[in-house]
Write a protein that holds these residues in place. Sequence first.
Motif, mmCIF file in Angstrom:
data_model
loop_
_atom_site.group_PDB
_atom_site.id
_atom_site.type_symbol
_atom_site.label_atom_id
_atom_site.label_comp_id
_atom_site.label_asym_id
_atom_site.label_seq_id
_atom_site.Cartn_x
_atom_site.Cartn_y
_atom_site.Cartn_z
ATOM 1 N N THR A 262 -42.977 -19.921 -50.912
ATOM 2 C CA THR A 262 -43.291 -18.496 -50.890
ATOM 3 C C THR A 262 -42.766 -17.902 -49.592
ATOM 4 N N LYS A 263 -41.882 -16.926 -49.724
ATOM 5 C CA LYS A 263 -41.187 -16.388 -48.553
ATOM 6 C C LYS A 263 -42.066 -15.469 -47.712
ATOM 7 N N GLY A 264 -43.044 -14.779 -48.353
ATOM 8 C CA GLY A 264 -43.843 -13.815 -47.608
ATOM 9 C C GLY A 264 -44.670 -14.439 -46.508
ATOM 10 N N ASP A 265 -45.125 -15.694 -46.690
ATOM 11 C CA ASP A 265 -45.912 -16.383 -45.672
ATOM 12 C C ASP A 265 -45.236 -17.659 -45.182
ATOM 13 N N ASN A 266 -43.976 -17.866 -45.589
ATOM 14 C CA ASN A 266 -43.166 -18.996 -45.104
ATOM 15 C C ASN A 266 -43.850 -20.343 -45.359
ATOM 16 N N ARG A 267 -44.289 -20.532 -46.597
ATOM 17 C CA ARG A 267 -45.011 -21.753 -46.944
ATOM 18 C C ARG A 267 -44.283 -22.562 -48.014
#
Length: 376
Positions: A262-267
């Motif tokens: 998930t790019k929004g939280d870099n996970r």
Amino acid sequence: MLRRTLLRTGGLTAGAALTGSLWQRAASATATARSPYGPLRAPDTNGVALPAGFTSRIVARTGHRVGGLLWHAAPDGGACFPDGSGWIYVSNSEIPLLGGASAIRFGPGGEIRGAYRILSGTNLNCAGGRTPWNTWLSCEEIARGRVFECDPYGGRAAMPRLAMGRFKHEAAACDPERKVVYLTEDEADGCFYRFRPDVWGDLASGRLEVLCADAATGPVTWKPVPNPAAPLKAARHQVKAARHFSGGEGCHYDGGVCFFTTKGDNRVWAYDAQRERLEVVYDSESPLTGVDNITGASSGDLYVAEDGGNMEINVITPDRRVAPFLRIEGHPRSEITGPAFSPDGTRLYFSSQRGARGDAAGTDGVTYEVTGPFRR
């Protein structure tokens, strides 16, 4: 194969794989650990910095002919398929209206034997996934986007698989044990789905389900999406208990675990399919930034490409080391896309979607091959 016990709970013994929660904490603690391949050397003539023993070559450029085909703009998600004594690399095109996907056929020594289109006239084809029956699922990253099942060998026309839902599709990963296909959604409040075909191997009909959870990690359940066609209400908003993720990206399944980013939280996340539990594998700002496409090797190593960051592919090992495997220099406004291993695991393919010029139309895309002593 990724170790089935990678995310299993239970006592930790010497040499055993860690549970998901333990791996999460350890991965954060060792995020700047030394790569199992050693440090990156200076960039080669192709601008690719690699560890000792590895070499790169450029196999295709946007607007240039490869194997008789004019290579597409904005190369994105990709996968490899066996082809007799050789193999095929498939690549999406993330451009509006004309997107689609192309394929390059390689001989046993890596020589290019031809290239051809396998999908045309679709819209913003981003990532996708390979099926166990050797087809390519190409996903449209638009509102009410579709999944197209494509023949990488070029013998059959691509078919839309509308039962898999109409939403901003990103990537797909098949789980042959549970006979489902996992799907990510590139929305700020996107969901994580699974598709249960009525007949395994035939994606024309089936049930779309969404992952539901009360907490960020831990046990999950699945509930059917009432109307996957979503003509009036988006699929991600149809089930109140659905767990939302900040910009779903790449997706990779192996050994009972589905990893997705998930790019929004870099996970980097891990869904333990046997125990139906969700964990976080990577949650740090260094060294891996801008998580995007993801693939895996038979060693159990994950390879995660960056969208932005400093244009790296990072490796996450089963013993929790996270470190750069390669870096493309001189492409600051691009992203790395489509990482995929050849069937024998000795070659890694990927693209710089916008190349050195970095224009939004992706007219300077470059597709690479890296060869070397990959862990297997």
